[in-house]
Design a protein around this motif. Structure first.
Motif, PDB file in Angstrom:
ATOM      1  N   GLU A   1      63.721  55.757 -81.075  1.00 35.85           N
ATOM      2  CA  GLU A   1      63.178  54.431 -81.336  1.00 35.85           C
ATOM      3  C   GLU A   1      61.844  54.179 -80.672  1.00 35.85           C
ATOM      4  O   GLU A   1      61.111  53.283 -81.059  1.00 35.85           O
TER       5      GLU A   1
ATOM      6  N   ASN B   1      56.475  50.060 -85.908  1.00 32.50           N
ATOM      7  CA  ASN B   1      57.186  50.571 -87.077  1.00 32.50           C
ATOM      8  C   ASN B   1      57.064  49.463 -88.132  1.00 32.50           C
ATOM      9  O   ASN B   1      57.641  48.381 -87.959  1.00 32.50           O
TER      10      ASN B   1
ATOM     11  N   ILE C   1      56.823  50.661 -81.322  1.00 36.46           N
ATOM     12  CA  ILE C   1      57.407  51.985 -81.054  1.00 36.46           C
ATOM     13  C   ILE C   1      56.584  52.787 -80.045  1.00 36.46           C
ATOM     14  O   ILE C   1      56.994  53.859 -79.619  1.00 36.46           O
TER      15      ILE C   1
ATOM     16  N   GLN D   1      58.458  56.567 -89.427  1.00 39.30           N
ATOM     17  CA  GLN D   1      58.596  55.522 -88.405  1.00 39.30           C
ATOM     18  C   GLN D   1      57.297  54.775 -88.152  1.00 39.30           C
ATOM     19  O   GLN D   1      57.286  53.583 -87.918  1.00 39.30           O
TER      20      GLN D   1
ATOM     21  N   TYR E   1      63.319  50.865 -95.952  1.00 39.46           N
ATOM     22  CA  TYR E   1      62.867  51.709 -94.849  1.00 39.46           C
ATOM     23  C   TYR E   1      62.961  53.162 -95.303  1.00 39.46           C
ATOM     24  O   TYR E   1      64.021  53.615 -95.754  1.00 39.46           O
TER      25      TYR E   1
END
Ligand code: NAD
Length: 493
Positions: A9, A35, A42, A99, A324
């Motif tokens: 993450e 992100n 991020i 991401q 996503y």
């Protein structure tokens, strides 16, 4: 070993890579990296200090002095190692691209593949193109020959939309011929290239100084361009910045490859294979959420192709699934930033104000699972005329403008008036029509029954008018940029 688990993450504070070391930046200024699907931070990106930029160039220059003396077969080994690391971690790298950039996973994987192809091509041509030329007896007892020599340190400045592929349009060729580089990735999507460098550092064992990386905004790029030890700049980005750098390198007497903005036409003839054409158009207009310099932006169906193509095009566009890019069943990701989202929405407002008919409006889409993401759905305008803002300016989002035309000549004339000359496509079953199109347009990359006129690594990347400044192009063409020719004429008494 996969590092991916470590980072899922957050990537924490990004570190510049100078002289083979990831260093904590001295900078007090950090910017947040997001992100875009989740609007979550991020990473934090340092704005490299002037000293850091200078140290990166110095390191590259010192490395160059040794690297240029390193035999070609040894230099090539680095590229083989680079290729195997990119192959081994391609899935992981693709995920990091998703991401930070927002494109869907398959597109990200495709991007890594294109990067690898450039490494392969550089390995393949390194010997061939550096062989030089030799001619005996150009005059009595006199021979003449040509050798290519590396030039030193090149700056590579890359855009947000292909954070891994674009640096690899240049790096492998530079290293193959004996140059070294300092890379400045985009301030919006620095994480994927940072991650690639971590992998290369750990597993490809690239000697210190060959590739250095600094981060920041335009002024960091500017300092790099202006540095006296930098012989030239390979830049990919907007026309505005390319023009600025072109002027700057002119003043400084440096060389440059400047690949810039675009506004690409797709022409459909009545004899095109309609179903295949429409499917291809959908990915060409809306893939990567329209954020590709080769993306189609203007659709011109000729004559009765209009009624065959447009209703299907709108129908398929309507059904594209937003989300996503790491989830399954997603066709389109978000755009890269909130600012980009606002800009695209503004263009749609302008299209409406100027009288175009909004047949599909992506402004108010909702993605339930990611309510904070920077999503905008496919948007289609009909009744567009070539003089409208949405037909002239680069929107860089999933917005299609449809212009009606009666003949190929009419559309070629339209394209002649466009400021840009990056790419154009035609869909037809006639070789003669396709030939007339490819010869008639002043555009650098042509697609025939292919919407994204993507050149492969072993061809140069075209581009004309406001889409390109310089002489030699990217990819394999950049071997000419990274070397200079020395001519020797000799006689022995
Ligand atoms: P951008 O021009 O805003 O930024 C590109 C890079 O230039 C970034 O790294 C940025 O920090 C740097 N930069 C900004 N000002 C600078 C300065 N004064 N001196 C030196 N560097 C500076 O572009 P972007 O928004 O990141 O990317 C999108 C654009 O790139 C679009 O216009 C797209 O068409 C174009 N693009 C073109 C190609 C091509 O091959 N023709 C490929 C990909 C993207």
């Amino acid at each position: 070993m996969s590092l991916y688990k470590e980072v899922l993450e957050s990537y924490g504070r990004i570190k510049p890579y100078i002289d083979g070391v990831f260093r904590e930046s001295e900078s007090r200024e950090y910017i947040k990296i997001f992100n875009p699907a989740k609007n979550e931070v991020i990473a934090e990106l340092p704005i490299s200090t002037g000293d850091e930029v200078d140290e990166a160039v110095d390191s590259a220059y010192e490395a160059y002095l040794k690297w240029r003396e390193t035999p070609i077969p040894t230099r090539i080994q680095i590229l083989f190692r680079m290729k195997s690391v990119l192959e081994k971690y391609r899935d992981e790298i693709a995920r990091v691209i998703v991401q930070n950039h927002g494109k869907i996973y398959d597109e990200a994987l495709g991007e890594v593949r294109r990067a690898i192809e450039n490494v392969e091509t550089a390995i393949g041509v390194a010997y061939l193109l550096q062989k030089g030329e030799y001619l005996e007896n150009v005059a009595g007892g006199i021979d003449e020959y040509l050798v290519r020599e590396p030039l030193g340190v090149a700056a590579i400045i890359s855009p947000f939309n292909f954070p891994v592929m674009v640096p690899f349009w240049f790096i492998p060729y530079a290293l193959a011929v004996g140059d070294t580089v300092v890379v400045k990735p985009s301030e919006l999507t620095p994480v994927p290239f940072y991650w690639v460098m971590k992998l290369l550092h750990e597993e490809a064992k690239i000697p210190p100084g060959l590739i250095n990386v600094v981060y920041g905004l335009g002024d960091v790029g500017d300092r790099l361009v202006s540095h006296k030890k930098v012989f030239g700049v390979a830049f990919v980005g907007s026309t505005k910045v390319a023009r600025y750098i072109y002027k700057r390198v002119g003043e400084l007497g440096k060389r440059a490859i400047l690949q810039a903005g675009a506004k690409n036409y797709a022409v459909v003839m009545p004899d095109a294979k309609i179903d295949k054409t429409v499917t291809n158009l959908i990915s060409s207009f809306f893939g990567n959420t329209g954020q590709r310099c080769l993306a189609n932006s203007i659709l011109v169906p000729i004559g009765d192709a209009y009624n065959k193509v447009v209703p299907k095009f709108i129908e398929l566009a309507k059904n594209l699934r937003l989300g996503y890019g790491l989830d399954s069943d997603v066709d389109i990701g978000p755009v890269v930033s909130m600012k980009a989202l606002e800009k695209i929405r503004r263009y749609i407002d302008i299209g409406v104000e100027e009288g175009a008919r909004l047949s599909l409006d992506g402004r108010n889409v909702k993605v339930d699972k990611y309510p904070d993401g920077y999503f905008i759905g496919p948007t289609i305008f009909e009744d567009v005329t070539p003089d409208m803002t949405i037909a002239r300016e680069e929107i860089f989002g999933p917005v299609a403008s449809i212009i009606e035309a009666e003949s190929l000549d009419q559309v070629i004339e339209m394209m002649d008036k466009s400021e840009y000359g990056n790419a154009a496509s035609i869909f037809t079953s006639s070789g003669a029509v396709a030939r007339k199109f490819r010869r008639g347009v002043n555009i650098g990359n042509i697609g025939i029954n292919i919407g994204i006129a993507a050149p492969m690594a072993f061809f140069p990347f075209g581009g004309r008018k406001e889409s390109f400044f310089g002489v030699v192009h990217g990819q394999v063409d950049s071997l000419d940029f990274f070397t200079d020719k020395k001519i020797v004429i000799e006689r022995w008494w």
